[in-house]
Design an enzyme around this catalytic site. Sequence first.
Site, mmCIF file in Angstrom:
data_model
loop_
_atom_site.group_PDB
_atom_site.id
_atom_site.type_symbol
_atom_site.label_atom_id
_atom_site.label_comp_id
_atom_site.label_asym_id
_atom_site.label_seq_id
_atom_site.Cartn_x
_atom_site.Cartn_y
_atom_site.Cartn_z
ATOM 1 N N ARG A 9 0.881 -1.065 0.057
ATOM 2 C CA ARG A 9 0.046 0.147 -0.089
ATOM 3 C C ARG A 9 0.914 1.078 0.068
ATOM 4 O O ARG A 9 1.979 1.108 0.604
ATOM 5 C CB ARG A 9 -0.951 0.232 1.201
ATOM 6 C CG ARG A 9 -2.046 -1.010 1.097
ATOM 7 C CD ARG A 9 -3.074 -0.713 2.350
ATOM 8 N NE ARG A 9 -2.205 -1.227 3.660
ATOM 9 C CZ ARG A 9 -1.872 -0.241 4.582
ATOM 10 N NH1 ARG A 9 -1.942 0.962 4.323
ATOM 11 N NH2 ARG A 9 -1.365 -0.843 5.556
ATOM 12 N N TYR B 251 -1.143 -3.500 -7.191
ATOM 13 C CA TYR B 251 -0.928 -4.396 -5.736
ATOM 14 C C TYR B 251 -2.067 -4.355 -4.637
ATOM 15 O O TYR B 251 -2.758 -3.231 -4.594
ATOM 16 C CB TYR B 251 0.245 -3.850 -5.032
ATOM 17 C CG TYR B 251 0.537 -4.522 -3.611
ATOM 18 C CD1 TYR B 251 0.886 -5.642 -3.410
ATOM 19 C CD2 TYR B 251 -0.172 -3.797 -2.552
ATOM 20 C CE1 TYR B 251 0.794 -6.263 -2.201
ATOM 21 C CE2 TYR B 251 -0.318 -4.362 -1.099
ATOM 22 C CZ TYR B 251 0.225 -5.598 -0.925
ATOM 23 O OH TYR B 251 0.195 -6.384 0.052
ATOM 24 N N LYS C 79 -9.352 -2.098 1.819
ATOM 25 C CA LYS C 79 -9.251 -1.048 2.401
ATOM 26 C C LYS C 79 -10.024 0.164 1.986
ATOM 27 O O LYS C 79 -10.472 0.993 2.895
ATOM 28 C CB LYS C 79 -7.764 -0.967 2.521
ATOM 29 C CG LYS C 79 -6.897 -1.902 3.142
ATOM 30 C CD LYS C 79 -7.330 -2.244 4.594
ATOM 31 C CE LYS C 79 -6.779 -3.540 5.184
ATOM 32 N NZ LYS C 79 -5.817 -3.925 5.757
ATOM 33 N N HIS D 214 -10.483 -1.927 11.431
ATOM 34 C CA HIS D 214 -9.622 -2.863 11.095
ATOM 35 C C HIS D 214 -9.175 -4.026 12.173
ATOM 36 O O HIS D 214 -8.446 -3.881 12.923
ATOM 37 C CB HIS D 214 -8.145 -1.960 10.994
ATOM 38 C CG HIS D 214 -7.072 -2.912 10.094
ATOM 39 N ND1 HIS D 214 -5.770 -2.325 10.190
ATOM 40 C CD2 HIS D 214 -6.970 -3.735 9.305
ATOM 41 C CE1 HIS D 214 -5.013 -2.950 9.470
ATOM 42 N NE2 HIS D 214 -5.822 -4.000 8.867
ATOM 43 N N SER E 17 -1.307 -3.394 10.598
ATOM 44 C CA SER E 17 -1.021 -4.175 9.509
ATOM 45 C C SER E 17 0.402 -4.866 9.922
ATOM 46 O O SER E 17 1.312 -4.439 10.553
ATOM 47 C CB SER E 17 -0.543 -3.424 8.174
ATOM 48 O OG SER E 17 -1.769 -2.599 7.945
ATOM 49 N N CYS F 133 0.602 -7.188 12.500
ATOM 50 C CA CYS F 133 0.952 -7.219 13.742
ATOM 51 C C CYS F 133 0.304 -8.439 14.451
ATOM 52 O O CYS F 133 -0.024 -8.256 15.477
ATOM 53 C CB CYS F 133 0.841 -5.818 14.439
ATOM 54 S SG CYS F 133 1.764 -4.700 14.073
ATOM 55 N N ASP G 47 -9.362 -9.483 9.229
ATOM 56 C CA ASP G 47 -8.801 -8.348 8.714
ATOM 57 C C ASP G 47 -9.768 -6.919 9.031
ATOM 58 O O ASP G 47 -9.400 -5.854 9.647
ATOM 59 C CB ASP G 47 -8.371 -8.071 7.210
ATOM 60 C CG ASP G 47 -7.483 -6.858 6.988
ATOM 61 O OD1 ASP G 47 -6.440 -6.743 7.820
ATOM 62 O OD2 ASP G 47 -7.724 -6.290 5.818
ATOM 63 N N ARG H 23 1.920 -12.215 -0.355
ATOM 64 C CA ARG H 23 0.818 -12.391 0.195
ATOM 65 C C ARG H 23 0.017 -13.773 -0.332
ATOM 66 O O ARG H 23 0.628 -14.019 -1.638
ATOM 67 C CB ARG H 23 -0.258 -11.285 -0.268
ATOM 68 C CG ARG H 23 0.317 -9.913 0.863
ATOM 69 C CD ARG H 23 -0.638 -9.552 2.048
ATOM 70 N NE ARG H 23 -0.095 -8.520 2.836
ATOM 71 C CZ ARG H 23 -0.668 -8.220 3.991
ATOM 72 N NH1 ARG H 23 -1.671 -8.712 4.351
ATOM 73 N NH2 ARG H 23 0.100 -7.378 4.633
HETATM 74 P P1 GTP Z 1 -2.395 -7.396 7.794
HETATM 75 O O1 GTP Z 1 -2.950 -8.376 6.878
HETATM 76 O O2 GTP Z 1 -1.234 -6.556 7.152
HETATM 77 O O3 GTP Z 1 -3.367 -6.319 8.286
HETATM 78 O O4 GTP Z 1 -1.644 -7.964 8.967
HETATM 79 P P2 GTP Z 1 -2.164 -8.965 10.083
HETATM 80 O O5 GTP Z 1 -2.290 -8.077 11.368
HETATM 81 O O6 GTP Z 1 -3.146 -9.975 9.824
HETATM 82 O O7 GTP Z 1 -0.680 -9.879 10.387
HETATM 83 P P3 GTP Z 1 -0.266 -11.448 10.506
HETATM 84 O O8 GTP Z 1 -1.219 -12.127 11.510
HETATM 85 O O9 GTP Z 1 0.098 -11.539 9.256
HETATM 86 O O10 GTP Z 1 0.877 -11.011 11.570
HETATM 87 C C1 GTP Z 1 2.346 -10.803 10.628
HETATM 88 C C2 GTP Z 1 3.372 -11.003 11.660
HETATM 89 O O11 GTP Z 1 3.344 -10.778 12.926
HETATM 90 C C3 GTP Z 1 4.301 -12.230 11.194
HETATM 91 O O12 GTP Z 1 5.522 -11.743 11.148
HETATM 92 C C4 GTP Z 1 4.061 -13.054 12.220
HETATM 93 O O13 GTP Z 1 5.043 -13.905 12.633
HETATM 94 C C5 GTP Z 1 3.957 -11.864 13.509
HETATM 95 N N1 GTP Z 1 3.110 -12.308 14.730
HETATM 96 C C6 GTP Z 1 1.769 -12.862 14.884
HETATM 97 N N2 GTP Z 1 1.428 -12.920 15.963
HETATM 98 C C7 GTP Z 1 2.538 -13.113 16.747
HETATM 99 C C8 GTP Z 1 2.743 -13.097 18.210
HETATM 100 O O14 GTP Z 1 2.059 -13.556 19.001
HETATM 101 N N3 GTP Z 1 3.959 -13.174 18.735
HETATM 102 C C9 GTP Z 1 4.910 -12.584 17.875
HETATM 103 N N4 GTP Z 1 6.236 -12.518 18.303
HETATM 104 N N5 GTP Z 1 5.041 -12.347 16.625
HETATM 105 C C10 GTP Z 1 3.617 -12.519 15.832
HETATM 106 C C1 SPV Z 2 -2.951 -4.295 5.447
HETATM 107 O O1 SPV Z 2 -1.752 -3.482 5.040
HETATM 108 O O2 SPV Z 2 -3.408 -3.894 6.444
HETATM 109 C C2 SPV Z 2 -3.643 -5.435 4.830
HETATM 110 C C3 SPV Z 2 -2.904 -5.619 3.358
HETATM 111 O O3 SPV Z 2 -4.498 -5.941 5.237
HETATM 112 S S1 SPV Z 2 -3.712 -4.703 2.185
HETATM 113 O O4 SPV Z 2 -4.812 -5.248 1.688
HETATM 114 O O5 SPV Z 2 -2.600 -4.576 1.015
HETATM 115 O O6 SPV Z 2 -3.945 -3.399 2.791
HETATM 116 MN MN MN Z 3 -4.923 -5.220 7.412
#
Ligand code: GTP
Ligand code: SPV
Ligand code: MN
Length: 598
Positions: free
Chosen positions: A72, A200, A209, A229, A251, A253, A280, A382
């Site tokens: 993004r 993308y 989004k 979110h 994002s 996290c 999400d 992704r």
């Molecule tokens: P978006 O799709 O971008 O909105 O992200 P999301 O919030 O769904 O993130 P996602 O669950 O894909 O987590 C991304 C990163 O956080 C990865 O590198 C994971 O390994 C890390 N992660 C997730 N949960 C944990 C946790 O409980 N502890 C730690 N240390 N890392 C975590």
């Molecule tokens: C984020 O960045 O929070 C995502 C991926 O979930 S995107 O759809 O590219 O925004």
């Molecule tokens: Mn997201």
Amino acid sequence: MASLTTNKYVNSWIDEMAAMTQPDKIVWIDGSDEQTEALRAEACSTGEIIKLNQEILPNCYLHRTAVNDVARVEGRTFICTPTKEEAGNINNWMDPNEMYAKLNALYTGSMKGRTMYVIPYSMGIVGSDFAKIGIELTDSIYVVLNMIIMTRVGKNVIDALGDSADFIKGLHAKADLDEENRYITHFPQDNTIMSVNSGYGGNVLLGKKCFALRIASYLGRKEGWMAEHMLILGLEYPNGEVKYITAAFPSACGKTNLAMLIPPEIYRNKGYKVWTVGDDIAWLRVNKEDGRVYAVNPENGFFGVAPGTNLKSNPNALYTTMRDTIFTNVVHNTENNTVWWEGLDNNPPTPGNAIDWKGNPWDCTKYDKKDKSTCGAHPNSRFTASAKNCPCLSSEFDNVKGVPVSAIIFGGRRAKTAPLVYESFNWQHGTFVGSIMASETTAAASGAVGVVRRDPMAMRPFVGYNMGDYFKHWLNMGKVIPNAPKIFHVNWFRTDAEGHFIWPGYGDNMRVLLWILARCAGEVDAVETAIGYVPKAEDINIEGLEDVTLDTIKELLTIDVESWKEDVANIKEFYAQVGDHVPAELYEELAALEARLG
Ligand code: GTP
Ligand code: SPV
Ligand code: MN
């Protein structure tokens, strides 16, 4: 191709957009398997997508974006309200007429020699009270195929719209993928989204989004609901009772990971389960019958982070991606025509058998964790996977009423400051807790201390209007929810002196969720502190955890007054930046926090 509708609003808008972009032909997407299959074949023939090994990964494809187009672009995302004040200081703003003129020049003739696809889609279950309809026009088959997974697409959507003008217009053109002229723009007053020069995910899958957060947040404020979110999960107790939690983390996290959590063995053995409703985005409404907040996931699939996803960290996500999935910017294993990414397993494809996300031969032996340029998969690569393939998908996923929310959780990456978990005093204080959310950028290479970026409610990049008014909307919602969920804050990312995560995270986060739900049920005491209620250390169950002792939990729950005082100073700066729309109630909360810190 003939229009699928006689709706004059739809048809005249398409005519207008086609006159500007000048496609060779217009194709309506009807959602049929035959059409989808034909589009896949066409995209394979041009190299836009690569058909993967159908025995190992049935119905899976690989796509690579342009090298300059991998995430993004917040700096090029605009909220074009009539006045700058409506968009606020946190958003980029441009006068709508000025932006339309600029875009007009970029779109004119951009689809010459190309096809314009018309995608009627619904965010939410077609025809339900929660649902909203969008139409995306795009010249990208990749976008069409992704939208078919991520949203509910087809003829039934356009039938549900009937002759109504109540739909969100979205125009996407790849144009030249020129970074300098890339714009992701929103016109909330016109129900319009326009995206140009990108291919993308978040920039071009306009239902996600752009619509389900930016435009929807604007509509939610107007209509008395919320677009957030947030993940949505159901936690099932051994007696079969299920309680629902939503959680907003910035994002990358951990939303997808928490939403698909597998309970630790001790809980699995007792019969605890976690069910995924969304990973999400959540749309929240107040239910008139019971006065509770209900949540739906407006999406129909997951656009998840690939790197780090493996059988240990998130088996449910991995299983979900084993069929019907589009992988974007991961490594292509040409030996068996499959995919790979950093953190999948310890068997990367060998040199000579690997193509990296840029389309170049990749040598895994040159991989250096500290040097992003040696990655085979892009760090933001992704998977686009269908919710229906998720082994832990909630039985309530298709419930038109949504699920009742017991707790709302905020959280970010904080190496220090924020404890493992705390509970807000009430809705107003909980809104304050959300408004001061922050996440650290990890500058591991230079060893510098993480830079705190304020990301209120994980919505900094996604609020479609003035952030101060968004805070006000949260406060106002609290006044019309008779049985409001309790609001909590978590931090899985506290580190020790060497920078290692102290808390094991992932499945073990369940232990914190259980404390949260016990608080909601009034079953457990807590300690009142300056920032909110914190658990008694012995109330976080550590049974079966190897490196975690009662002292570890105590450390994770400590509140360092000095770093909180620094935070208060930083919050003041941030509120000043948001500007004079920040509600007085939040300044009162800030003053009260400062006083409690002493
Ligand atoms: P978006 O799709 O971008 O909105 O992200 P999301 O919030 O769904 O993130 P996602 O669950 O894909 O987590 C991304 C990163 O956080 C990865 O590198 C994971 O390994 C890390 N992660 C997730 N949960 C944990 C946790 O409980 N502890 C730690 N240390 N890392 C975590
Ligand atoms: C984020 O960045 O929070 C995502 C991926 O979930 S995107 O759809 O590219 O925004
Ligand atoms: Mn997201």
